[in-house]
Design an enzyme around this catalytic site. Structure first.
Site, PDB file in Angstrom:
ATOM      1  N   SER A 174       0.851  -1.187   0.000  1.00 34.95           N
ATOM      2  CA  SER A 174       0.000   0.000   0.000  1.00 34.95           C
ATOM      3  C   SER A 174       0.888   1.237   0.000  1.00 34.95           C
ATOM      4  CB  SER A 174      -0.941  -0.022   1.210  1.00 34.95           C
ATOM      5  OG  SER A 174      -1.829   1.074   1.172  1.00 34.95           O
ATOM      6  N   THR A 175       0.922   2.007   1.083  1.00 36.52           N
ATOM      7  CA  THR A 175       1.703   3.243   1.134  1.00 36.52           C
ATOM      8  C   THR A 175       3.184   2.969   0.850  1.00 36.52           C
ATOM      9  OG1 THR A 175       0.193   4.034   2.836  1.00 36.52           O
ATOM     10  CG2 THR A 175       2.243   5.246   2.547  1.00 36.52           C
ATOM     11  N   HIS A 201      -2.973  -1.221  -3.138  1.00 40.51           N
ATOM     12  CA  HIS A 201      -4.149  -0.396  -2.864  1.00 40.51           C
ATOM     13  C   HIS A 201      -4.121   0.828  -3.777  1.00 40.51           C
ATOM     14  CE1 HIS A 201      -4.224  -2.037   1.551  1.00 40.51           C
ATOM     15  NE2 HIS A 201      -4.587  -2.936   0.668  1.00 40.51           N
ATOM     16  N   MET A 294       0.255   1.144   5.100  1.00 34.84           N
ATOM     17  CA  MET A 294      -0.496   1.428   6.315  1.00 34.84           C
ATOM     18  C   MET A 294      -1.479   0.302   6.599  1.00 34.84           C
ATOM     19  SD  MET A 294      -1.418   5.462   5.778  1.00 34.84           S
ATOM     20  CE  MET A 294      -2.726   5.326   7.016  1.00 34.84           C
ATOM     21  N   ASP A 297      -3.829  -4.935   6.403  1.00 32.40           N
ATOM     22  CA  ASP A 297      -4.205  -5.812   5.293  1.00 32.40           C
ATOM     23  C   ASP A 297      -3.025  -6.710   4.945  1.00 32.40           C
ATOM     24  OD1 ASP A 297      -5.690  -6.918   3.230  1.00 32.40           O
ATOM     25  OD2 ASP A 297      -5.147  -5.348   1.792  1.00 32.40           O
TER      26      ASP A 297
END
Length: 357
Positions: A174-175, A201, A294, A297
């Site tokens: 993600s991030t 994401h 972050m 998940d």
């Protein structure tokens, strides 16, 4: 306090972003700039923890500013502000694969700016908090320790060995993920010989552009997933935005399935549905790789892969933009090894090529 510099050529948007940031008692705005040249001066003077950066600006645009910031401050978190136009998305994906930490949708101009404050607050504040402290302190069904057990650090003899040679690799992030993916996929061996599934994401327009961008640096072909398609050895397949990606396997044939079931961890695509389906389809022949991001998940999916006898690698804290997702995998006890990003591709190659146990 998390110190932030806000960079945007629009006075109205700077006002909105500053108001949103100042609404959080943990955050203080220490400087503003209306273009990239001014931003470099403000950042050098104020030494912020996070920078929010507009993409389109006069004199020096967001991409040029990002490159200069990365040269002078390689670990400074930068959140891009992007419009959802195709051009804005393309520029943002370029920024994300060039070292930007994350992005936020830019509020509309004119009278809609004030109405956009709630949306900016929802997107921006969690990212600034997580990036500003460079580590995410999460609570996952109890106390979570950020420490890594000695037997899973690095790739040494103490790490648990995979029970079987992997036949599929799943990467979730993600991030900070697009930049991490660029580095990871670039270093994968061209003859890896197994399918690689990637879940990042990201919304729909962005994932199409990300697949194209990653395809330019990866020695393996990269494309977005197509519903019903068979998994192909040596192919990197990216989950499309707004769809979960799952795998089924019958009579030795594995197929991809896309669905719009409810978001998981507020995300669609999410990493957990993919990993859980791969654990069921491949059992001990699955390899899960959880990179920077972050939230948590990927932790439940990694547990499913581990329970099925598969292998799990997690990115280490120091090389992660945010150690939320890989940290959650470690905290769940699912990681076989915790590795720096620079070592991840080589380790994947070693595991895939080893003889079946």
């Amino acid at each position: 306090m998390i110190r932030v510099v806000v960079v945007d050529d629009s006075t109205a948007i700077r006002r909105v972003v500053c108001a949103v940031l100042r609404s959080d008692p943990q955050i203080t705005v220490v400087g503003q700039a209306e273009d990239g040249m001014q931003a470099l001066e403000v950042v050098a003077r104020e030494r912020p923890d996070v920078v929010t950066l507009d993409v389109e600006m006069p004199r020096m645009d967001g991409l040029a500013t990002l490159r200069r910031l990365r040269t002078d401050n390689p670990r400074l978190p930068v959140v891009m502000f992007s419009s959802l136009t195709e051009q804005g998305a393309a520029t943002t994906v370029t920024a994300l694969t060039s070292g930007a930490s994350d992005y936020v949708q830019k509020p509309a101009g004119g009278g809609a700016v004030t109405a956009s404050m709630a949306a900016v607050r929802e997107q921006l504040l969690p990212k600034v908090r997580a990036l500003g402290v460079r580590r995410e302190v999460a609570v996952l069904a109890g106390a979570v320790s950020a420490s890594v057990p000695a037997d899973v650090q690095g790739g040494g003899a103490g790490a648990k060995a995979a029970r079987r040679q992997p036949e599929v690799v799943v990467v979730g992030c993600s991030t900070g993920g697009p930049d991490a993916l660029s580095l990871l996929l670039r270093d994968l061996p061209a003859d890896l010989g197994v399918p690689v599934l990637v879940v990042q994401h990201m919304p729909a327009v962005f994932t199409t552009l990300l697949a194209e961008r990653l395809g330019r640096v990866c020695p393996l072909p990269v494309r977005e997933a197509v519903d019903g398609e068979e998994l192909s050895a040596g192919q990197v397949t990216l989950a499309p935005g707004d769809f979960h990606l799952r795998v089924s396997r019958r009579a030795g044939h594995a197929r991809l399935h896309l669905d719009q079931e409810p978001p998981v961890h507020f995300c669609r695509p999410a990493v957990d549905p993919t990993l859980e389906s791969v654990a069921a389809a491949y059992g001990p022949r699955a390899l899960a790789v959880v990179l920077t991001g972050m939230g948590s998940d990927g932790a439940a999916g990694a547990r499913a892969v581990a329970a099925a006898g598969g292998s799990v690698l997690a990115q280490d804290e120091d090389s992660s933009v945010v150690w939320g997702m890989p940290g959650a995998v470690v905290a769940a006890g699912a990681a076989d090894e915790v590795l720096p990003l620079a070592s991840m591709a080589a380790r994947i190659g070693q595991l895939v090529r080893r003889r079946a146990g």
